[in-house]
Design an enzyme around this catalytic site. Structure first.
Site, mmCIF file in Angstrom:
data_model
loop_
_atom_site.group_PDB
_atom_site.id
_atom_site.type_symbol
_atom_site.label_atom_id
_atom_site.label_comp_id
_atom_site.label_asym_id
_atom_site.label_seq_id
_atom_site.Cartn_x
_atom_site.Cartn_y
_atom_site.Cartn_z
ATOM 1 N N LYS A 11 0.662 -1.093 -0.098
ATOM 2 C CA LYS A 11 -0.144 -0.090 0.021
ATOM 3 C C LYS A 11 0.786 1.308 0.000
ATOM 4 O O LYS A 11 1.985 1.207 0.239
ATOM 5 C CB LYS A 11 -0.965 0.082 1.307
ATOM 6 C CG LYS A 11 -1.940 -1.157 1.419
ATOM 7 C CD LYS A 11 -3.006 -0.983 2.489
ATOM 8 C CE LYS A 11 -4.133 -2.268 2.347
ATOM 9 N NZ LYS A 11 -5.149 -1.871 3.350
ATOM 10 N N TYR A 51 -12.260 -2.026 -3.977
ATOM 11 C CA TYR A 51 -12.817 -2.505 -2.715
ATOM 12 C C TYR A 51 -14.342 -2.399 -2.501
ATOM 13 O O TYR A 51 -14.869 -2.017 -1.618
ATOM 14 C CB TYR A 51 -12.236 -1.442 -1.592
ATOM 15 C CG TYR A 51 -10.768 -1.804 -1.362
ATOM 16 C CD1 TYR A 51 -10.635 -2.976 -0.397
ATOM 17 C CD2 TYR A 51 -9.692 -0.867 -1.504
ATOM 18 C CE1 TYR A 51 -9.349 -3.259 -0.226
ATOM 19 C CE2 TYR A 51 -8.546 -1.062 -1.023
ATOM 20 C CZ TYR A 51 -8.312 -2.141 -0.238
ATOM 21 O OH TYR A 51 -7.097 -2.752 0.431
ATOM 22 N N ASN A 114 -2.271 0.069 6.729
ATOM 23 C CA ASN A 114 -1.851 -1.234 7.283
ATOM 24 C C ASN A 114 -0.942 -1.792 6.211
ATOM 25 O O ASN A 114 -0.614 -2.973 6.475
ATOM 26 C CB ASN A 114 -3.110 -1.710 7.958
ATOM 27 C CG ASN A 114 -3.695 -2.322 6.778
ATOM 28 O OD1 ASN A 114 -3.582 -1.942 5.436
ATOM 29 N ND2 ASN A 114 -4.536 -3.144 6.886
ATOM 30 N N HIS A 117 -2.121 -5.431 1.524
ATOM 31 C CA HIS A 117 -3.435 -6.169 1.309
ATOM 32 C C HIS A 117 -3.292 -7.630 1.014
ATOM 33 O O HIS A 117 -2.355 -7.756 0.034
ATOM 34 C CB HIS A 117 -4.308 -5.337 0.295
ATOM 35 C CG HIS A 117 -5.436 -6.101 0.025
ATOM 36 N ND1 HIS A 117 -6.730 -6.248 0.834
ATOM 37 C CD2 HIS A 117 -5.700 -6.883 -1.312
ATOM 38 C CE1 HIS A 117 -7.627 -7.032 -0.032
ATOM 39 N NE2 HIS A 117 -6.872 -7.413 -1.028
ATOM 40 N N GLU A 128 -9.433 -10.685 -7.749
ATOM 41 C CA GLU A 128 -8.610 -9.356 -7.336
ATOM 42 C C GLU A 128 -7.286 -9.591 -8.442
ATOM 43 O O GLU A 128 -6.885 -8.762 -8.681
ATOM 44 C CB GLU A 128 -7.981 -9.549 -6.036
ATOM 45 C CG GLU A 128 -9.217 -9.286 -5.050
ATOM 46 C CD GLU A 128 -8.721 -9.088 -3.673
ATOM 47 O OE1 GLU A 128 -9.710 -8.952 -2.645
ATOM 48 O OE2 GLU A 128 -7.600 -9.343 -3.244
HETATM 49 P P1 CMP Z 1 -7.380 -4.896 3.548
HETATM 50 O O1 CMP Z 1 -6.708 -6.074 3.895
HETATM 51 O O2 CMP Z 1 -6.901 -3.940 2.517
HETATM 52 O O3 CMP Z 1 -9.156 -4.797 3.350
HETATM 53 C C1 CMP Z 1 -9.767 -3.540 3.414
HETATM 54 C C2 CMP Z 1 -9.151 -2.711 4.127
HETATM 55 O O4 CMP Z 1 -9.895 -1.420 4.948
HETATM 56 C C3 CMP Z 1 -8.475 -2.981 5.284
HETATM 57 O O5 CMP Z 1 -7.319 -3.665 4.967
HETATM 58 C C4 CMP Z 1 -8.040 -1.813 5.964
HETATM 59 O O6 CMP Z 1 -7.012 -1.004 5.910
HETATM 60 C C5 CMP Z 1 -9.315 -0.759 5.827
HETATM 61 N N1 CMP Z 1 -10.117 -0.391 6.920
HETATM 62 C C6 CMP Z 1 -10.071 0.559 7.739
HETATM 63 N N2 CMP Z 1 -11.000 0.513 8.771
HETATM 64 C C7 CMP Z 1 -11.283 -0.784 8.916
HETATM 65 C C8 CMP Z 1 -11.982 -1.318 9.817
HETATM 66 N N3 CMP Z 1 -12.678 -0.688 10.868
HETATM 67 N N4 CMP Z 1 -12.198 -2.835 9.677
HETATM 68 C C9 CMP Z 1 -11.663 -3.529 8.657
HETATM 69 N N5 CMP Z 1 -10.928 -2.727 7.714
HETATM 70 C C10 CMP Z 1 -10.772 -1.291 7.761
#
Ligand code: CMP
Length: 142
Positions: A11, A51, A114, A117, A128
Site C-alpha cells: 500500500k 474495494y 496497514n 493487502h 482481485e
Molecule cells: P485490507 O486488507 O486492504 O482490506 C480492507 C481495508 O480496509 C483493510 O485492509 C483496512 O486497511 C481498511 N479498514 C479501515 N478501517 C477498517 C475497519 N474498521 N475494519 C476493517 N478494515 C478497515
C-alpha cells in the site's frame, strides 16, 4: 497442499517508507514466488471498484482516499497454500493486534495505513488478480 495464487498489494504507506524489498523478501523466504508485479497509482474511483465489497461501510471513503494517495505495488504470489500463508505473513488487519514479526506489526501505522493487502479466499484471489493482471503478465515457476 495445493499450489495457489493470491494477490498482494504493498500500500501507499509502505511504498512511501521504501520497504518494498523487505516485504518481498518475507514472501520469498517463506516459499512464495512473485509471478507478476505492477506498480500503479489508482484513482479514488479505481480504488472504490477494487474495494467494492466494502462499499457502504463507514471506512470506505477514507479507504479509497488512502489507497489513491500514492503509488502501490500489486503482485501475484504463487506457492503452497498461498492465500493463507500470505495472510499469516501479513498479520491482523489492525496492527495493534498483529502477531509479532508479521509485516503489519513491523511496518503498519494504523488499521488504514496497514502496509499490505492480501486476498482473503481463493475465489476473491482470482477476482482481485484479474483486476490488475492479464494471464500474459503472469509467469508461473511450477
Ligand atoms: P485490507 O486488507 O486492504 O482490506 C480492507 C481495508 O480496509 C483493510 O485492509 C483496512 O486497511 C481498511 N479498514 C479501515 N478501517 C477498517 C475497519 N474498521 N475494519 C476493517 N478494515 C478497515
Amino acid at each position: 497442499m495445493a499450489i495457489e495464487r493470491t494477490l498482494s498489494i504493498i500500500k501507499p504507506d509502505a511504498v512511501g517508507k521504501n520497504v518494498i524489498g523487505d516485504i518481498i523478501r518475507r514472501f520469498e523466504e517463506n516459499g512464495l514466488s512473485v509471478i507478476g508485479t505492477r506498480m500503479t497509482h489508482l484513482s479514488a474511483a479505481e480504488a472504490g471498484r477494487f474495494y467494492a465489497v466494502h462499499e457502504g461501510r463507514p471506512f470506505y471513503n477514507d479507504l479509497c482516499a488512502f489507497m489513491s494517495s500514492g503509488p502501490i505495488l500489486a503482485m501475484v504470489l504463487e506457492g503452497k497454500n498461498a492465500v493463507k500463508l500470505n495472510r499469516q505473513l501479513m498479520g491482523a488487519t489492525n496492527p495493534k493486534e498483529a502477531e509479532a514479526g508479521s509485516i503489519r506489526a513491523d511496518h503498519a501505522d494504523s488499521i488504514e495505513a496497514n502496509a499490505v493487502h492480501g486476498s482473503d479466499s481463493l475465489d476473491n484471489a482470482a477476482i482481485e488478480i484479474a483486476f490488475f493482471f492479464a494471464d500474459l503478465d503472469l509467469h508461473s515457476r511450477r
